[in-house]
Write an enzyme that holds these catalytic residues in place. Structure first.
Site, PDB file in Angstrom:
ATOM      1  CD  GLU A 259       3.861   1.279   0.239  1.00 20.60           C
ATOM      2  OE1 GLU A 259       4.892   0.567   0.302  1.00 20.60           O
ATOM      3  OE2 GLU A 259       3.386   1.683  -0.831  1.00 20.60           O
ATOM      4  CD  GLU A 311       0.202  -7.415  -2.448  1.00 18.44           C
ATOM      5  OE1 GLU A 311      -0.076  -6.882  -3.533  1.00 18.44           O
ATOM      6  OE2 GLU A 311       0.650  -6.787  -1.476  1.00 18.44           O
ATOM      7  CE  LYS A 314       4.650  -5.973  -4.398  1.00 17.60           C
ATOM      8  NZ  LYS A 314       4.656  -4.864  -3.430  1.00 17.60           N
ATOM      9  CD  GLU A 319       9.249  -5.842  -2.876  1.00 16.56           C
ATOM     10  OE1 GLU A 319       8.055  -5.588  -3.099  1.00 16.56           O
ATOM     11  OE2 GLU A 319      10.038  -5.028  -2.385  1.00 16.56           O
TER      12      GLU A 319
END
Ligand SMILES: *[C@@H]1O[C@H](CO)[C@@H](O)[C@H](O)[C@H]1NC(C)=O
Ligand SMILES: *[C@@H]1O[C@H](CO)[C@@H](O)[C@H](O)[C@H]1NC(C)=O
Ligand SMILES: *[C@@H]1O[C@H](CO)[C@@H](O)[C@H](O)[C@H]1NC(C)=O
Length: 339
Positions: A259, A311, A314, A319
């Site tokens: 990542e 997302e 999250k 984030e």
């Protein structure tokens, strides 16, 4: 040149070309497929998105047969993770590991290009850390029993380093877990997957960590470490991992970056669309150059950007803002994946 010489010259050029195109030196660049959102497109739409953007590798955090079915015959390389909560059972029970492989890998083994199976995501250090190596071994045995050759490893965060600066001093903490793990990876020629976030280093200390060094835009060497000069923080973090691997007896273990990314919003220091676009495009260009890092010059690098989508389930803030795309599949900013 007579005709024969021309033919010979042509043949050697062709030979040279095929040599270069078959070198294992080509980088690979993928994108993490995080699914912590309630508004994301279907797996089939996501696979089409990867293909249309020429994204050739994908990391999946949890086994999901709907997603794996959508990936069949796509040509996309897949990193498949186990759930962290399955680690203890995978470590304790060869038959649990065999069932995991029969359910999630065997049905797709001819139609999905599995690059790695990863036992655990960011569990070292932590209470699940002792399960990682036994889980890797049980999964490896189950794969061998199914006649599958897929490397099994784990994903660590840079929390495994108790020294990361300067890069040459990189060292792991948790040596009771890391030493046997590194010995296993070295003996089996399997890479260690590491999540590498210059963003968090910058956001955590933006007084002292330079933004240009974090975004690959510094004009020259920012950190001189003995004979090695660092122009970007990404290389410095990767090389701290290489130093730690060497200290733990894993000189031959490769680092794959599982990542890396930069948030485009959410309120953190430097979390802007412009910086995220700069980081990710410069990262891709850096990998495509095949220059390796100062400690591993010329070594091919493999990295997975985080992540394909913003997302919404999250934690609030940065984030939720690491995506290259919005859930409606429009770009937050452009990243060019075409070599
Ligand atoms: C993907 O690659 C193909 C072939 O190289 C190219 O024609 C196409 O423009 C690329 N797509 C994108 C979105 O870069
Ligand atoms: C797998 O992915 C699909 C599509 O996103 C989702 O609906 C389903 O809940 C997932 N299954 C598991 C076990 O996570
Ligand atoms: C890092 O870990 C090693 C091994 O556990 C230990 O000897 C060393 O003191 C630690 N260093 C720091 C700076 O915490």
């Amino acid at each position: 040149m007579d005709r024969l010489q021309i033919l010979q010259a042509t043949a050697s050029v062709l030979l040279l070309l095929s040599f270069f195109s078959s070198l294992p030196g080509a980088e690979s660049i993928g994108v993490n497929y995080g699914m912590i959102g309630n508004n994301l497109p279907t797996p089939a739409e996501v696979v089409s998105l990867y293909k249309s953007r020429n994204i050739t590798e994908l990391r999946l955090f949890n086994p999901n047969t709907t997603v794996l079915a959508a990936l069949e015959n796509s040509g996309i390389g897949v990193v498949l993770g186990t759930l962290n909560q399955d680690l203890q059972s995978l470590a304790a029970s060869p038959s649990f590991a065999a069932r995991w492989v029969s359910a999630n890998v065997v049905p797709f083994s001819k139609s999905v290009d599995f690059r790695y199976i990863t036992a655990g995501n960011e569990v070292i250090p932590g209470e699940s850390a002792p399960f990682v190596l036994p889980a890797i071994k049980n999964l490896g045995a189950a794969l061998r029993d199914a006649s599958l050759k897929i490397p099994v490893t784990t994903v660590v965060s840079t929390q495994v380093l108790n020294v990361s600066y300067p890069p040459s001093q990189g060292a792991f903490g948790s040596l009771s877990v890391m030493s046997p793990l590194v010995a296993f990876l070295e003996a089996n020629n399997v890479p260690l997957l590491v999540n590498v976030y210059p963003y968090f280093a910058y956001a955590g200390d933006s007084e002292n960590v330079r933004l240009d060094y974090s975004l690959f835009t510094a004009n020259g060497v920012v950190v001189q470490d003995g004979p090695l000069g660092y122009t970007n923080l990404f290389d410095a973090i990767v090389d701290a991992c290489y130093s730690a691997l060497e200290r733990a007896g894993g000189r031959g273990v490769e680092v794959v970056v599982s990542e890396t990314g930069w948030p485009s919003g959410g309120g953190g220091a430097g979390a802007t669309v412009e910086n995220a676009k700069t980081y990710n495009n410069n990262l891709v260009a850096h990998l495509r150059r095949n220059g390796g890092t100062p400690k591993r010059p010329g070594r091919k690098m493999e990295a997975y950007l985080f992540a394909i989508f913003n997302e919404n389930q999250k934690p609030a803030g940065t984030e939720q803002n690491f995506g290259l795309f919005r859930p409606d599949m429009t770009e937050v900013y452009h990243v060019n994946f075409t070599p």
